[in-house]
Write an enzyme that holds these catalytic residues in place. Structure first.
Site, PDB file in Angstrom:
ATOM      1  N   SER A   1      46.637 -48.520 -27.988  1.00 43.83           N
ATOM      2  CA  SER A   1      48.157 -48.558 -27.953  1.00 43.83           C
ATOM      3  C   SER A   1      48.884 -47.503 -28.264  1.00 43.83           C
ATOM      4  CB  SER A   1      48.731 -49.693 -28.649  1.00 43.83           C
ATOM      5  OG  SER A   1      47.986 -50.880 -28.297  1.00 43.83           O
TER       6      SER A   1
ATOM      7  N   HIS B   1      50.295 -48.915 -22.601  1.00 44.51           N
ATOM      8  CA  HIS B   1      48.776 -48.527 -21.853  1.00 44.51           C
ATOM      9  C   HIS B   1      48.957 -48.241 -20.399  1.00 44.51           C
ATOM     10  CE1 HIS B   1      46.013 -50.249 -24.927  1.00 44.51           C
ATOM     11  NE2 HIS B   1      47.233 -51.153 -25.338  1.00 44.51           N
TER      12      HIS B   1
ATOM     13  N   HIS C   1      42.340 -55.483 -22.988  1.00 43.78           N
ATOM     14  CA  HIS C   1      41.888 -56.623 -24.071  1.00 43.78           C
ATOM     15  C   HIS C   1      41.359 -57.833 -23.653  1.00 43.78           C
ATOM     16  CE1 HIS C   1      44.924 -53.407 -25.203  1.00 43.78           C
ATOM     17  NE2 HIS C   1      44.433 -53.316 -26.086  1.00 43.78           N
TER      18      HIS C   1
ATOM     19  N   TYR D   1      42.576 -60.423 -25.272  1.00 44.16           N
ATOM     20  CA  TYR D   1      43.680 -61.276 -25.413  1.00 44.16           C
ATOM     21  C   TYR D   1      44.332 -61.407 -24.029  1.00 44.16           C
ATOM     22  CZ  TYR D   1      46.327 -57.214 -26.419  1.00 44.16           C
ATOM     23  OH  TYR D   1      47.100 -55.777 -26.275  1.00 44.16           O
ATOM     24  N   GLU D   2      43.963 -60.499 -23.295  1.00 45.41           N
ATOM     25  CA  GLU D   2      44.724 -60.428 -21.758  1.00 45.41           C
ATOM     26  C   GLU D   2      44.059 -61.502 -21.163  1.00 45.41           C
ATOM     27  OE1 GLU D   2      45.832 -56.378 -20.277  1.00 45.41           O
ATOM     28  OE2 GLU D   2      44.807 -55.945 -21.926  1.00 45.41           O
TER      29      GLU D   2
ATOM     30  N   ALA E   1      45.576 -48.966 -32.256  1.00 43.41           N
ATOM     31  CA  ALA E   1      46.468 -49.268 -33.273  1.00 43.41           C
ATOM     32  C   ALA E   1      46.271 -50.442 -34.112  1.00 43.41           C
ATOM     33  CB  ALA E   1      47.762 -49.423 -32.621  1.00 43.41           C
TER      34      ALA E   1
ATOM     35  N   MET F   1      43.208 -55.868 -32.521  1.00 45.36           N
ATOM     36  CA  MET F   1      42.577 -56.781 -31.619  1.00 45.36           C
ATOM     37  C   MET F   1      41.784 -55.975 -30.758  1.00 45.36           C
ATOM     38  SD  MET F   1      46.439 -58.607 -31.112  1.00 45.36           S
ATOM     39  CE  MET F   1      47.395 -58.926 -32.280  1.00 45.36           C
ATOM     40  N   SER F   2      40.955 -55.087 -30.912  1.00 51.88           N
ATOM     41  CA  SER F   2      39.882 -54.203 -29.996  1.00 51.88           C
ATOM     42  C   SER F   2      39.173 -53.447 -30.703  1.00 51.88           C
ATOM     43  CB  SER F   2      41.091 -53.235 -29.232  1.00 51.88           C
ATOM     44  OG  SER F   2      41.557 -52.125 -30.237  1.00 51.88           O
TER      45      SER F   2
ATOM     46  N   ASN G   1      51.623 -50.411 -38.888  1.00 55.31           N
ATOM     47  CA  ASN G   1      52.606 -51.341 -39.380  1.00 55.31           C
ATOM     48  C   ASN G   1      51.722 -51.771 -40.850  1.00 55.31           C
ATOM     49  OD1 ASN G   1      51.043 -52.728 -36.910  1.00 55.31           O
ATOM     50  ND2 ASN G   1      51.465 -54.393 -38.423  1.00 55.31           N
TER      51      ASN G   1
ATOM     52  N   HIS H   1      55.447 -55.794 -31.493  1.00 58.29           N
ATOM     53  CA  HIS H   1      54.685 -55.030 -30.771  1.00 58.29           C
ATOM     54  C   HIS H   1      55.566 -53.652 -30.579  1.00 58.29           C
ATOM     55  CE1 HIS H   1      51.894 -53.245 -28.044  1.00 58.29           C
ATOM     56  NE2 HIS H   1      52.481 -53.360 -27.163  1.00 58.29           N
TER      57      HIS H   1
HETATM   58  N1  HPA Z   1      47.471 -56.887 -36.589  1.00 59.78           N
HETATM   59  C1  HPA Z   1      46.754 -57.039 -35.155  1.00 59.78           C
HETATM   60  N2  HPA Z   1      46.742 -56.089 -34.474  1.00 59.78           N
HETATM   61  C2  HPA Z   1      47.616 -54.958 -34.582  1.00 59.78           C
HETATM   62  C3  HPA Z   1      48.427 -54.973 -35.701  1.00 59.78           C
HETATM   63  C4  HPA Z   1      48.416 -56.035 -36.656  1.00 59.78           C
HETATM   64  O1  HPA Z   1      49.060 -56.130 -37.683  1.00 59.78           O
HETATM   65  N3  HPA Z   1      49.166 -53.727 -35.522  1.00 59.78           N
HETATM   66  C5  HPA Z   1      48.810 -53.179 -34.444  1.00 59.78           C
HETATM   67  N4  HPA Z   1      47.851 -53.952 -34.084  1.00 59.78           N
END
Ligand code: HPA
Length: 263
Positions: free
Chosen positions: A27, A57, A79, A81-82, A109, A201-202, A225, A237
């Site tokens: 990301s 992406h 991903h 989740y998609e 990320a 998430m990856s 973050n 996001h």
């Molecule tokens: N959680 C999950 N996936 C992420 C996060 C998060 O805080 N930040 C970037 N990808």
């Protein structure tokens, strides 16, 4: 195997470059691929590749040269989740290996769990926890050793380059969740207790497949973050993408030097 051959034949029809290194740009981290001299193929054109529609992406496979190395880069990934299966999201790793890549560099990320981390930090992944509740090798009966999932020499090389570049590099354990909702503060507290330093998430599915193929793996997280509940403010996001923009130059400089010296 048939499918992989179709994808590889298609790609080799566009370039003579035999990549030694594969890199997955997560990301917001895709801009590095714009600096590779070579061919760019949209995933949608490659037989059997799935396309990611997540903002941030781009969705190109870029094959060419960077820092004197032949590389294949994924500018964006799809991903779990998609809605894609783990088999589908890890398929490009099999193709990169078949194209010639013996090393896989994965980037993402992630949210910082370790309280010594801050937004904009970079973390070398030293190990992971698969909290996705699924495994990309399901059905294959492959009992892959994961004791040394992340190559120690590549971790050391990255730490050395970071220190030369004046980057205060973090190291830690990445925990992968399914998403797409972010975590609750209680989940983050639990993840901290079981040893995680960053969450995302990856990456973990791709690393498992790369190990099953005998590839050497390096993982880098951009802490975009602090994870849920740590700073008592909501996550977005938008914040993730904004932070990757801020670290773009630092990230590109680091990764270029790693590519130059990796072997
Ligand atoms: N959680 C999950 N996936 C992420 C996060 C998060 O805080 N930040 C970037 N990808």
């Amino acid at each position: 195997m048939e499918k992989i051959k179709e994808s590889v034949d298609f790609i080799q029809g566009k370039t003579d470059v035999k990549p030694e290194v594969g890199i997955i740009l997560g990301s917001g981290l895709g801009p590095l691929a714009d600096e590779i001299e070579g061919v760019r193929i949209p995933y949608g054109n490659i037989p059997h590749f799935s396309v990611s529609k997540v903002p941030g992406h781009k969705g190109n496979l870029v094959i060419g040269e960077l820092e004197g190395k032949k590389i294949v880069a994924m500018q964006g990934r799809s991903h779990y989740y998609e809605g894609h299966s783990l088999e589908e999201i890890t398929y490009p790793v099999r193709v990169m290996k078949e194209l010639g890549a013996e090393i896989l560099m994965v980037t993402n990320a992630g949210g910082g769990i370790n309280k010594d981390f801050g937004s904009g930090d970079l973390m070398i992944i030293t190990d992971h926890i698969n909290f996705m509740g699924a495994n990309p090798l399901r059905g294959r009966k492959e009992f892959i050793d994961m004791t040394f999932a992340y190559d120690k020499e590549l971790v050391e090389l990255t730490a050395k380059i970071a220190s030369e570049q004046g980057i205060e590099m973090k190291e830690g354990v990445y925990i992968a969740v399914c998403g797409p909702s972010y975590e609750t503060p209680s989940e983050i507290k639990a993840f901290e207790k079981i040893g995680a330093d960053a969450v995302g998430m990856s990456t973990v599915p791709e690393v498992i497949v790369a190990k099953s193929l005998g590839m050497r793996v390096l993982g880098l997280s951009c802490i975009t973050n602090m994870a849920a509940g740590i700073l008592k403010k909501p996550l977005s996001h938008k914040e993730v993408i904004e932070t990757t923009k801020k670290v773009e130059e630092k990230f590109k400089k680091l990764v270029r030097e790693i590519i130059k010296r990796i072997d």
